[in-house]
Write an enzyme that holds these catalytic residues in place. Structure first.
Site, PDB file in Angstrom:
ATOM      1  N   HIS A 258       0.883  -1.278  -0.115  1.00  0.00           N
ATOM      2  CA  HIS A 258      -0.017   0.019   0.133  1.00  0.00           C
ATOM      3  C   HIS A 258       0.798   1.237  -0.070  1.00  0.00           C
ATOM      4  O   HIS A 258       1.640   1.365  -0.862  1.00  0.00           O
ATOM      5  CB  HIS A 258      -0.973  -0.292   1.198  1.00  0.00           C
ATOM      6  CG  HIS A 258      -2.018   0.911   1.066  1.00  0.00           C
ATOM      7  ND1 HIS A 258      -2.310   1.732   0.178  1.00  0.00           N
ATOM      8  CD2 HIS A 258      -2.864   1.089   2.384  1.00  0.00           C
ATOM      9  CE1 HIS A 258      -3.502   2.327   0.649  1.00  0.00           C
ATOM     10  NE2 HIS A 258      -3.772   2.146   2.005  1.00  0.00           N
TER      11      HIS A 258
ATOM     12  N   HIS B   4      -3.003  -2.498  -9.434  1.00  0.00           N
ATOM     13  CA  HIS B   4      -3.771  -1.698  -8.830  1.00  0.00           C
ATOM     14  C   HIS B   4      -5.175  -2.662  -8.836  1.00  0.00           C
ATOM     15  O   HIS B   4      -5.479  -3.189  -9.762  1.00  0.00           O
ATOM     16  CB  HIS B   4      -4.033  -0.123  -9.351  1.00  0.00           C
ATOM     17  CG  HIS B   4      -5.010   0.564  -8.279  1.00  0.00           C
ATOM     18  ND1 HIS B   4      -6.009   0.422  -7.882  1.00  0.00           N
ATOM     19  CD2 HIS B   4      -4.259   1.538  -7.368  1.00  0.00           C
ATOM     20  CE1 HIS B   4      -6.289   1.453  -6.926  1.00  0.00           C
ATOM     21  NE2 HIS B   4      -5.208   1.804  -6.470  1.00  0.00           N
TER      22      HIS B   4
ATOM     23  N   ASP C 206       2.253   5.172  -6.693  1.00  0.00           N
ATOM     24  CA  ASP C 206       3.520   5.305  -5.960  1.00  0.00           C
ATOM     25  C   ASP C 206       4.740   5.048  -6.975  1.00  0.00           C
ATOM     26  O   ASP C 206       5.874   5.275  -6.450  1.00  0.00           O
ATOM     27  CB  ASP C 206       3.452   3.994  -5.309  1.00  0.00           C
ATOM     28  CG  ASP C 206       2.581   4.295  -4.053  1.00  0.00           C
ATOM     29  OD1 ASP C 206       1.524   3.571  -3.689  1.00  0.00           O
ATOM     30  OD2 ASP C 206       2.753   5.129  -3.112  1.00  0.00           O
TER      31      ASP C 206
HETATM   32  C1  SDX Z   1      -1.691   2.292  -3.322  1.00  0.00           C
HETATM   33  O1  SDX Z   1      -6.422   0.708  -3.108  1.00  0.00           O
HETATM   34  C2  SDX Z   1      -5.977   1.833  -3.519  1.00  0.00           C
HETATM   35  O2  SDX Z   1      -6.459   2.997  -3.982  1.00  0.00           O
HETATM   36  C3  SDX Z   1      -4.396   2.079  -2.967  1.00  0.00           C
HETATM   37  C4  SDX Z   1      -3.716   3.371  -3.478  1.00  0.00           C
HETATM   38  C5  SDX Z   1      -4.460   4.683  -2.659  1.00  0.00           C
HETATM   39  O3  SDX Z   1      -4.296   5.702  -3.474  1.00  0.00           O
HETATM   40  O4  SDX Z   1      -4.861   4.281  -1.448  1.00  0.00           O
HETATM   41  O5  SDX Z   1      -4.131   3.523  -5.042  1.00  0.00           O
HETATM   42  C6  SDX Z   1      -2.471   3.397  -3.234  1.00  0.00           C
HETATM   43  O6  SDX Z   1      -1.604   1.215  -2.465  1.00  0.00           O
HETATM   44  C7  SDX Z   1      -1.109   1.915  -4.655  1.00  0.00           C
HETATM   45  C8  SDX Z   1      -0.472   0.281  -4.917  1.00  0.00           C
HETATM   46  C9  SDX Z   1       0.900   0.336  -4.101  1.00  0.00           C
HETATM   47  N1  SDX Z   1       1.489  -0.991  -4.172  1.00  0.00           N
HETATM   48  C10 SDX Z   1       2.143  -1.359  -5.053  1.00  0.00           C
HETATM   49  O7  SDX Z   1       2.702  -0.806  -5.873  1.00  0.00           O
HETATM   50  C11 SDX Z   1       2.748  -2.700  -4.695  1.00  0.00           C
HETATM   51  C12 SDX Z   1       2.923  -3.553  -6.075  1.00  0.00           C
HETATM   52  N2  SDX Z   1       1.391  -3.979  -6.373  1.00  0.00           N
HETATM   53  C13 SDX Z   1       0.910  -5.325  -6.172  1.00  0.00           C
HETATM   54  O8  SDX Z   1       1.227  -5.762  -4.946  1.00  0.00           O
HETATM   55  C14 SDX Z   1      -0.627  -5.138  -6.383  1.00  0.00           C
HETATM   56  O9  SDX Z   1      -0.658  -4.703  -7.816  1.00  0.00           O
HETATM   57  C15 SDX Z   1      -1.505  -4.347  -5.491  1.00  0.00           C
HETATM   58  C16 SDX Z   1      -1.336  -4.661  -3.931  1.00  0.00           C
HETATM   59  C17 SDX Z   1      -1.538  -3.017  -5.702  1.00  0.00           C
HETATM   60  C18 SDX Z   1      -2.961  -4.827  -5.874  1.00  0.00           C
HETATM   61  O10 SDX Z   1      -3.139  -6.334  -5.610  1.00  0.00           O
HETATM   62  P1  SDX Z   1      -4.168  -7.216  -5.951  1.00  0.00           P
HETATM   63  O11 SDX Z   1      -5.427  -6.394  -6.394  1.00  0.00           O
HETATM   64  O12 SDX Z   1      -4.691  -8.135  -4.864  1.00  0.00           O
HETATM   65  O13 SDX Z   1      -3.632  -7.999  -7.239  1.00  0.00           O
HETATM   66  P2  SDX Z   1      -3.053  -9.457  -7.017  1.00  0.00           P
HETATM   67  O14 SDX Z   1      -1.843  -9.269  -6.288  1.00  0.00           O
HETATM   68  O15 SDX Z   1      -4.068 -10.504  -7.086  1.00  0.00           O
HETATM   69  O16 SDX Z   1      -2.330  -9.561  -8.710  1.00  0.00           O
HETATM   70  C19 SDX Z   1      -3.042  -9.865  -9.619  1.00  0.00           C
HETATM   71  C20 SDX Z   1      -2.069 -10.388 -10.846  1.00  0.00           C
HETATM   72  C21 SDX Z   1      -0.937 -11.435 -10.150  1.00  0.00           C
HETATM   73  O17 SDX Z   1      -0.695 -12.515 -10.968  1.00  0.00           O
HETATM   74  P3  SDX Z   1      -1.346 -13.947 -11.291  1.00  0.00           P
HETATM   75  O18 SDX Z   1      -0.981 -14.618  -9.798  1.00  0.00           O
HETATM   76  O19 SDX Z   1      -2.665 -13.629 -11.243  1.00  0.00           O
HETATM   77  O20 SDX Z   1      -0.824 -14.563 -12.273  1.00  0.00           O
HETATM   78  O21 SDX Z   1      -1.130  -9.522 -11.127  1.00  0.00           O
HETATM   79  C22 SDX Z   1       0.026  -9.874 -10.865  1.00  0.00           C
HETATM   80  C23 SDX Z   1       0.156 -10.658  -9.737  1.00  0.00           C
HETATM   81  O22 SDX Z   1       1.279 -11.528  -9.614  1.00  0.00           O
HETATM   82  N3  SDX Z   1       0.608  -8.498 -10.273  1.00  0.00           N
HETATM   83  C24 SDX Z   1       1.943  -7.857 -10.348  1.00  0.00           C
HETATM   84  C25 SDX Z   1       1.876  -6.854  -9.569  1.00  0.00           C
HETATM   85  N4  SDX Z   1       0.861  -6.475  -9.309  1.00  0.00           N
HETATM   86  C26 SDX Z   1       0.089  -7.543  -9.631  1.00  0.00           C
HETATM   87  N5  SDX Z   1       3.035  -8.647 -11.060  1.00  0.00           N
HETATM   88  C27 SDX Z   1       4.303  -7.802 -10.781  1.00  0.00           C
HETATM   89  N6  SDX Z   1       4.182  -6.724 -10.216  1.00  0.00           N
HETATM   90  C28 SDX Z   1       3.239  -6.136  -9.909  1.00  0.00           C
HETATM   91  N7  SDX Z   1       3.381  -4.854  -9.245  1.00  0.00           N
END
Ligand code: SDX
Length: 380
Positions: free
Chosen positions: A223, A262, A316
Site C-alpha cells: 500500500h 492496482h 506510487d
Molecule cells: C496504493 O487501493 C488503493 O486505492 C491504493 C492506493 C491509494 O491511493 O490508496 O491506490 C495506493 O496502495 C497503490 C498500490 C501500491 N502498491 C504497489 O505498488 C505494490 C505492488 N502492487 C501489487 O502488490 C498489487 O498490484 C496491488 C497490491 C496494488 C493490488 O493487489 P491485488 O489487486 O490483490 O492484485 P494481485 O496481487 O491479486 O495481482 C493480480 C495478478 C497476479 O498475477 P497472477 O498471480 O494472477 O498470475 O497481477 C500480478 C500478480 O502477480 N501483479 C503483479 C503486480 N501487481 C499485480 N505482478 C508484478 N508486479 C506487480 N506490481
C-alpha cells in the site's frame, strides 16, 4: 459434501458502503473528488481547498476557505509536551512508527478529545491533518541533530512542511508541485488504510484510534509503503540498460514490481500520469535524468509484459522521484502519503459514522468439525 468455497479474496469487488466523497473509474483511469476531476483540482486547487471540498462536500467560498486555512495554520502547532516526546524518540525506528506514537501522544493533550459534537469532531480532524506535517518534520530535524523549525503561519500547508523540514522557505514552484502531490494523494475511496479507519470508527471508537489504524495499514509495502521501495529499486537497477534484465528476472521469480498494479485501476492510474509530468519536469530542472529514464524503461517493459493483464504504473511509481527532487528523505515518503491521505481517512470516517453499521464480515470455517479434548499427560 463441501462444494468449492466461494468468497471474495481481499474483498475484491465487494461494495461495503455508499459514499459521495470520490469515485474511481478503474477501466478508463478516472478519479473524481466530490464530482470534480482530479486534473482540474491539480491545475486550479490547493491542498487546503481540496481538504475542505472532501470534508464538507463542496468547494468553499472565499470566506470559508480563509477561515478553514486560518484554522489549519492555528492548529498546525503541536503542544510542547508532544514536541518533547518526538525529539526524545530514538533515530532509527521507521518514521511511520514515530507517526503512530506522535499522533497517539498528541491525542492525550487534545482539548477536544472528549468532544463528539460535529464541530468538536471537525476541530479534532483538522488538528490531526494540520499537525501531522509538524510531527514528521520535527522528528526528522531531531533525528538529524538539527533544531526543530516551528511552523510559519505565513506559509501554505505544503510550503510550510518543506520549510519545517529544510529550515528554509521552498521556492514557489516546488511548493506548488508538492501541493499538487498532496492533492493527488488526498483521497481514494475504500483503499486498505481508509477501510481500516472505517472499521475502527464503525465500532464508534474515536477519530484518533481510527487514524492510528489507517497509519498502520498504510505502512505496508503493498500500500503506501511502495513509494519508498520504488526508489530503492531504481537505485538497485542503477542504469536504464539494466532495467530489462531486472524486471524480467523479478517477473520470472513471481516478485512484484513496486509502483505497478492496482486493485481498481486496470489502466494507467490518472495520478501517476500527473506525477510523471512533474518527475520529468524536475529531472530536467535539476539536469538529472537518471531516475526518470530508468523509470520510463521499467514502465515500457511492464506495460509490454503485463499491460494486457491490466497492470500499469500506480500513484506510487513516480511520486518518489518527485519527492526525491524536493529533498524529502526516502523514509518520509510514506509519512508524506499519510499526511496527505489523513483528509480522505477523516472524510470517510465522518461520512460512514453518520449512518453507521459496525463492520463484521464472516469467514468460511474449514477446520475440523469435532476434536476430542485429550488430557495433557495423555498427549503424545
Ligand atoms: C496504493 O487501493 C488503493 O486505492 C491504493 C492506493 C491509494 O491511493 O490508496 O491506490 C495506493 O496502495 C497503490 C498500490 C501500491 N502498491 C504497489 O505498488 C505494490 C505492488 N502492487 C501489487 O502488490 C498489487 O498490484 C496491488 C497490491 C496494488 C493490488 O493487489 P491485488 O489487486 O490483490 O492484485 P494481485 O496481487 O491479486 O495481482 C493480480 C495478478 C497476479 O498475477 P497472477 O498471480 O494472477 O498470475 O497481477 C500480478 C500478480 O502477480 N501483479 C503483479 C503486480 N501487481 C499485480 N505482478 C508484478 N508486479 C506487480 N506490481
Amino acid at each position: 459434501e463441501k462444494g468449492p468455497i466461494e468468497y471474495s479474496k481481499g474483498l475484491e469487488g465487494v461494495i461495503a458502503a455508499l459514499s459521495s466523497i470520490s469515485a474511481i473509474d478503474g477501466k478508463n483511469g478516472k478519479l473524481i473528488y466530490r464530482g470534480i476531476p482530479i486534473e482540474m483540482l491539480a491545475k486550479y486547487s490547493t491542498y487546503e481547498e481540496t481538504a475542505y471540498l472532501l470534508l464538507y462536500g463542496e468547494l468553499p467560498t472565499k470566506e470559508a476557505l480563509e477561515k478553514f486555512s486560518a484554522q489549519m495554520r492555528e492548529l498546525r502547532v503541536i503542544p510542547k509536551k508532544v514536541e518533547e516526546c518526538i525529539v526524545e524518540l530514538p533515530p532509527n525506528p521507521h518514521p511511520m512508527d514515530i507517526l503512530k506514537v506522535a499522533l497517539a501522544h498528541s491525542a492525550l493533550y487534545d482539548p477536544d478529545r472528549q468532544k463528539c459534537c460535529r464541530e468538536g469532531v471537525m476541530r479534532k480532524v483538522i488538528r490531526i491533518i494540520a499537525q501531522l506535517p509538524t510531527m514528521i518534520a520535527y522528528y526528522h530535524r531531531a533525528r538529524t541533530g538539527q533544531e526543530v523549525i516551528p511552523p510559519d503561519p505565513e506559509l501554505s500547508h505544503a510550503a510550510n512542511f518543506l520549510y519545517m523540514l529544510h529550515g528554509k522557505k521552498p521556492d514557489e514552484e516546488e511548493a506548488r508541485i508538492f501541493d499538487i502531490a498532496l492533492i493527488l494523494h488526498a483521497e481514494h475511496g475504500l483503499n486498505a488504510s481508509t477501510f481500516a479507519a472505517m472499521v475502527t470508527a464503525s465500532t464508534l471508537s474515536d477519530i484518533n484510534s481510527a487514524l492510528l489504524s489507517a497509519i498502520g495499514a498504510l505502512k505496508g509495502p503493498l500500500h503506501g509503503g511502495a513509494n519508498e521501495r520504488v526508489l530503492k529499486m531504481l537505485d538497485e537497477i542503477g542504469s536504464p540498460d539494466k532495467a530489462e534484465e531486472y524486471v524480467l528476472n523479478a517477473l520470472k521469480e513471481k516478485r512484484r514490481i513496486m509502483g505497478f498494479g492496482h486493485r481498481v485501476y486496470k489502466t494507467y492510474d490518472p495520478r501517476a500520469k500527473i506525477l510523471k509530468e512533474y518527475a520529468e519536469y524536475l529531472s530536467d530542472k535539476y539536469n538529472d535524468r537518471k531516475y526518470i529514464e530508468i523509470g520510463e524503461r521499467i514502465e515500457n517493459i511492464m506495460i509490454r509484459e503485463l499491460g494486457k493483464k491490466g497492470i500499469f504504473p500506480n500513484v506510487d511509481f513516480y511520486s518518489g522521484i518527485v519527492y526525491q527532487f524536493l529533498g524529502i528523505p526516502r523514509d518520509l515518503f510514506t509519512p508524506v502519503f499519510a499526511m496527505a491521505r489523513s483528509v480522505g481517512w477523516a472524510a470517510h470516517v465522518c461520512e460512514y459514522t453518520a449512518n453507521n453499521r459496525i463492520f463484521r464480515p464472516r469467514a468460511y470455517y474449514i477446520g475440523p468439525d469435532y476434536v476430542e479434548y485429550v488430557q495433557l499427560e495423555k498427549r503424545r
